[in-house]
Design a protein around this motif. Structure first.
Motif, PDB file in Angstrom:
ATOM      1  N   ARG A 135     -16.009  -5.878  -1.613  1.00  0.00           N
ATOM      2  CA  ARG A 135     -16.033  -4.607  -2.343  1.00  0.00           C
ATOM      3  C   ARG A 135     -17.404  -4.348  -2.952  1.00  0.00           C
ATOM      4  O   ARG A 135     -17.972  -5.218  -3.612  1.00  0.00           O
ATOM      5  CB  ARG A 135     -14.982  -4.595  -3.450  1.00  0.00           C
ATOM      6  CG  ARG A 135     -13.567  -4.771  -2.904  1.00  0.00           C
ATOM      7  CD  ARG A 135     -12.530  -4.683  -3.993  1.00  0.00           C
ATOM      8  NE  ARG A 135     -11.272  -5.276  -3.554  1.00  0.00           N
ATOM      9  CZ  ARG A 135     -10.263  -4.592  -3.002  1.00  0.00           C
ATOM     10  NH1 ARG A 135     -10.350  -3.291  -2.850  1.00  0.00           N
ATOM     11  NH2 ARG A 135      -9.170  -5.219  -2.616  1.00  0.00           N
ATOM     12  N   ASP A 149      -6.328   2.297 -10.001  1.00  0.00           N
ATOM     13  CA  ASP A 149      -6.309   2.555  -8.552  1.00  0.00           C
ATOM     14  C   ASP A 149      -4.869   2.616  -8.053  1.00  0.00           C
ATOM     15  O   ASP A 149      -4.407   3.657  -7.624  1.00  0.00           O
ATOM     16  CB  ASP A 149      -7.062   1.451  -7.796  1.00  0.00           C
ATOM     17  CG  ASP A 149      -8.572   1.559  -7.977  1.00  0.00           C
ATOM     18  OD1 ASP A 149      -9.051   2.662  -8.297  1.00  0.00           O
ATOM     19  OD2 ASP A 149      -9.261   0.539  -7.813  1.00  0.00           O
ATOM     20  N   HIS A 152       0.002  -2.931  -8.094  1.00  0.00           N
ATOM     21  CA  HIS A 152       0.758  -3.569  -7.017  1.00  0.00           C
ATOM     22  C   HIS A 152       0.858  -5.071  -7.243  1.00  0.00           C
ATOM     23  O   HIS A 152       0.142  -5.634  -8.063  1.00  0.00           O
ATOM     24  CB  HIS A 152       0.092  -3.297  -5.657  1.00  0.00           C
ATOM     25  CG  HIS A 152      -1.268  -3.931  -5.507  1.00  0.00           C
ATOM     26  ND1 HIS A 152      -2.412  -3.399  -6.069  1.00  0.00           N
ATOM     27  CD2 HIS A 152      -1.659  -5.070  -4.877  1.00  0.00           C
ATOM     28  CE1 HIS A 152      -3.440  -4.166  -5.778  1.00  0.00           C
ATOM     29  NE2 HIS A 152      -3.015  -5.205  -5.056  1.00  0.00           N
ATOM     30  N   ASP A 154       0.828  -8.501  -4.636  1.00  0.00           N
ATOM     31  CA  ASP A 154       0.525  -8.796  -3.230  1.00  0.00           C
ATOM     32  C   ASP A 154       1.732  -9.424  -2.530  1.00  0.00           C
ATOM     33  O   ASP A 154       1.874  -9.308  -1.320  1.00  0.00           O
ATOM     34  CB  ASP A 154      -0.701  -9.713  -3.108  1.00  0.00           C
ATOM     35  CG  ASP A 154      -2.013  -8.943  -3.336  1.00  0.00           C
ATOM     36  OD1 ASP A 154      -1.983  -7.881  -3.989  1.00  0.00           O
ATOM     37  OD2 ASP A 154      -3.057  -9.407  -2.856  1.00  0.00           O
ATOM     38  N   ILE A 165      -4.320 -15.484  -4.630  1.00  0.00           N
ATOM     39  CA  ILE A 165      -5.403 -14.509  -4.526  1.00  0.00           C
ATOM     40  C   ILE A 165      -6.585 -15.092  -5.286  1.00  0.00           C
ATOM     41  O   ILE A 165      -6.419 -15.630  -6.376  1.00  0.00           O
ATOM     42  CB  ILE A 165      -4.985 -13.166  -5.158  1.00  0.00           C
ATOM     43  CG1 ILE A 165      -3.732 -12.630  -4.458  1.00  0.00           C
ATOM     44  CG2 ILE A 165      -6.131 -12.163  -5.105  1.00  0.00           C
ATOM     45  CD1 ILE A 165      -2.924 -11.722  -5.336  1.00  0.00           C
ATOM     46  N   HIS A 234      -1.022  -6.072 -10.655  1.00  0.00           N
ATOM     47  CA  HIS A 234      -2.442  -5.877 -10.977  1.00  0.00           C
ATOM     48  C   HIS A 234      -2.949  -4.597 -10.346  1.00  0.00           C
ATOM     49  O   HIS A 234      -2.303  -4.024  -9.462  1.00  0.00           O
ATOM     50  CB  HIS A 234      -3.268  -7.080 -10.507  1.00  0.00           C
ATOM     51  CG  HIS A 234      -3.227  -7.318  -9.033  1.00  0.00           C
ATOM     52  ND1 HIS A 234      -2.180  -7.966  -8.429  1.00  0.00           N
ATOM     53  CD2 HIS A 234      -4.075  -7.004  -8.034  1.00  0.00           C
ATOM     54  CE1 HIS A 234      -2.393  -8.039  -7.124  1.00  0.00           C
ATOM     55  NE2 HIS A 234      -3.548  -7.443  -6.856  1.00  0.00           N
ATOM     56  N   GLY A 236      -6.994  -2.509  -9.459  1.00  0.00           N
ATOM     57  CA  GLY A 236      -8.422  -2.326  -9.682  1.00  0.00           C
ATOM     58  C   GLY A 236      -8.603  -1.145 -10.630  1.00  0.00           C
ATOM     59  O   GLY A 236      -7.762  -0.244 -10.686  1.00  0.00           O
ATOM     60  N   SER A 247     -17.579  -7.301  -5.799  1.00  0.00           N
ATOM     61  CA  SER A 247     -16.612  -8.394  -5.870  1.00  0.00           C
ATOM     62  C   SER A 247     -16.122  -8.718  -4.472  1.00  0.00           C
ATOM     63  O   SER A 247     -16.298  -7.935  -3.537  1.00  0.00           O
ATOM     64  CB  SER A 247     -15.424  -8.017  -6.766  1.00  0.00           C
ATOM     65  OG  SER A 247     -14.726  -6.917  -6.215  1.00  0.00           O
ATOM     66  N   ARG A 251      -8.243 -15.332  -0.158  1.00  0.00           N
ATOM     67  CA  ARG A 251      -6.930 -15.958  -0.356  1.00  0.00           C
ATOM     68  C   ARG A 251      -7.103 -17.453  -0.093  1.00  0.00           C
ATOM     69  O   ARG A 251      -7.723 -17.824   0.903  1.00  0.00           O
ATOM     70  CB  ARG A 251      -5.900 -15.391   0.634  1.00  0.00           C
ATOM     71  CG  ARG A 251      -5.888 -13.863   0.748  1.00  0.00           C
ATOM     72  CD  ARG A 251      -5.272 -13.182  -0.468  1.00  0.00           C
ATOM     73  NE  ARG A 251      -5.222 -11.734  -0.332  1.00  0.00           N
ATOM     74  CZ  ARG A 251      -6.136 -10.896  -0.841  1.00  0.00           C
ATOM     75  NH1 ARG A 251      -7.181 -11.349  -1.493  1.00  0.00           N
ATOM     76  NH2 ARG A 251      -5.993  -9.604  -0.712  1.00  0.00           N
TER      77      ARG A 251
END
Ligand SMILES: O=C(O)CCC(=O)C(=O)O
Ligand SMILES: [Fe+2]
Length: 331
Positions: A135, A149, A152, A154, A165, A234, A236, A247, A251
């Motif tokens: 990113r 953003d 969600h 994962d 993560i 979480h 962004g 960043s 995983r």
């Protein structure tokens, strides 16, 4: 200490608190495991070798220079992140495909101090799942967009893939620059907070689903690392600064965990997949419950599977005996 992120468009935006740091638990596996369940993350401050992080960051800096969106930095330090020069973002590669194509992550995780840190953390060798997002988020152009953003987890997008993560800031990320915000203490039930949409996909988690006092973030620095439980909600945060937000999210697992197969598809149908990795060929069955997914997390069914996956594609497969539970692309 509470930080009110300055959001103009969402008066209900949560007050966030500082992340805990878990540095003192390294070496104590039972305490680490307990924190993983209770807090839903491990945040380690200043543990990654700064030289290694700087060498990784250079791939981002090179690309930003190439895109002409920063001034050439020469020998100037870049660990405070770099200023956006206002250059055109019309053809900006928002998913950083040019960095992804260079695959800078294997050299980074092979650096001795990086490998040593994760080996000490896991008391085992790390296994890096090749799911990596690079990113380099420019300042948000529309300053009135909400700061969140998409909230969600994962987990619901990769059922049966028990990785952690691993989110790595490559330069300072303060409240204005944004970065990751997570909800503490919501992972132990392994519960999905995603509303199911009509076609069985996961809809976005509404802000109201998370108690307002759970949100955590910090000012991240190069050298820090955040490992996050798959069930931790979480998001962004948008970049409201005049700098780039750099960043990498990766995983990771311990070698001794139930690691997935990572290999090349040799053959795939609606009911089975053959894949080759360094240890040879493996054949696994696919059934309607197998979460075969595309690059944006949607479940593929029937002939959508063979339309998306081809012989020669790199693939990650979680399995249970000879049944595939998840089939997903690296990106
Ligand atoms: O860095 C971000 O904006 C989001 C990262 C994320 O969702 C993840 O690493 O799982
Ligand atoms: Fe995520």
């Amino acid at each position: 200490m509470a930080t009110q992120l300055n959001d103009v468009s969402a008066p209900s935006f949560p007050v966030t608190q500082e992340l805990k740091t878990h540095n003192h638990l390294i070496g104590d596996k039972a305490a680490l495991d307990a924190a993983w369940e209770q807090d839903g993350y491990w945040f380690f401050r200043d543990v990654l070798d700064k030289g290694a992080v700087a060498r990784l960051r250079q791939s981002w800096i090179d690309e930003l220079e190439k895109q002409k969106v920063i001034e050439p930095v020469g020998d100037a330090p870049t660990d405070k992140s770099v200023l956006y020069n206002g250059g055109s973002l019309e053809t900006y590669p928002f998913r950083m495909e040019p960095i992804a194509a260079k695959r800078p992550w294997p050299a980074f995780v092979a650096e001795k101090p990086i490998n040593d840190f994760f080996t000490r953390l896991f008391q085992d060798d790390p296994f890096w799942v090749p799911i990596v997002e690079y990113r380099a988020t420019p300042p948000q152009q529309d300053k009135n967009k909400p700061r969140i953003d998409a909230i969600h987890q994962d987990g619901p997008f990769s059922p049966g893939l028990p990785f952690r993560i691993c989110w790595i800031p490559l330069a300072e990320i303060d409240a204005e620059i944004g970065g990751l915000m997570l909800a503490e203490g919501m992972a132990s039930g392994r519960e999905s907070y995603h509303p199911k949409t009509e076609n069985g996909s996961n809809g976005p988690i509404p802000l109201e689903a998370i108690p307002a006092d759970r949100w955590r973030r910090t000012t991240y620095q190069a050298g820090d690392v955040l490992l996050m439980n798959l069930w931790t909600p979480h998001t962004g945060l948008t970049n409201q600064s005049d700098r780039f937000r750099l960043s990498m999210d990766h995983r990771v697992m311990a070698k001794g965990d139930d690691c997935p197969l990572v290999g090349m598809i040799e053959e795939i149908t609606e009911s089975h997949v053959s894949v080759r990795d360094s240890s040879g060929q493996h054949r696994l069955s696919i059934d309607p419950q197998t979460y075969v997914r595309n690059t944006v997390g949607q479940k593929l069914n029937g002939d959508e599977i063979t339309a998306f996956y081809k012989a020669g594609s790199e693939v990650i497969i979680a399995f249970d005996g000879d049944r595939a539970s998840v089939v997903r692309p690296p990106h």
